[in-house]
Write a protein that holds these residues in place. Structure first.
Motif, PDB file in Angstrom:
ATOM      1  N   TRP A 114       0.968  -1.249   0.059  1.00 29.17           N
ATOM      2  CA  TRP A 114       0.114  -0.144   0.124  1.00 29.17           C
ATOM      3  C   TRP A 114       0.900   1.262  -0.003  1.00 29.17           C
ATOM      4  N   TYR A 116      -6.048  -6.257  10.520  1.00 29.81           N
ATOM      5  CA  TYR A 116      -7.178  -6.358   9.419  1.00 29.81           C
ATOM      6  C   TYR A 116      -6.928  -5.457   8.175  1.00 29.81           C
ATOM      7  N   ARG A 117      -5.896  -4.115   8.354  1.00 35.43           N
ATOM      8  CA  ARG A 117      -5.629  -3.628   7.228  1.00 35.43           C
ATOM      9  C   ARG A 117      -4.301  -2.992   7.342  1.00 35.43           C
TER      10      ARG A 117
END
Length: 125
Positions: A59, A103-104
């Protein structure tokens, strides 16, 4: 206790490339997100890129997509940041950080539990 040690910073000219390294120790990192932040003088710490230790889905901050590439070598417990076409605006201290967010990919510095000492990158015009 997770320990992170950055290396690879230095003084380069505009247009040059540089690769930063972050070597991790002190535990199993498979559940961590590990990434890079940077902080220029007088500015807040800024998210650059991150990835899960056991995933190949990085990311990036939008402004750095296409110029910066994050990667890792699991066998060496090392995270990398390849930076191309550097400009004076990239001058900053670059930090490696690890987060146990499950989770992210977190993008705020407060969400990261462990930090390296930073490595200075200076880009001259």
């Amino acid at each position: 206790q997770v320990q992170l040690v950055e290396s690879g910073g230095g003084v380069v000219q505009a247009g040059d490339s540089l690769r930063l390294s972050c070597t991790a120790s002190g535990g199993s990192f498979s559940r961590y997100v590990i990434g890079w932040f940077r902080q220029a003088p007088g500015k807040e710490r800024e998210f650059v890129a991150a990835m899960r230790w056991n995933s190949d889905s990085p990311w990036y901050t939008d402004s750095m997509k296409g110029r910066f590439t994050i990667s890792r070598d699991n066998a060496k417990n090392t995270l990398y940041l390849r930076m191309n076409r550097l400009s004076p605006g990239d001058t900053a201290v670059y930090y490696c950080a690890a987060s146990d967010e499950p989770y992210r990919i977190p993008t705020y510095s407060r969400e990261y539990n462990y930090w390296g000492q930073g490595t200075q990158v200076t880009v001259s015009s």
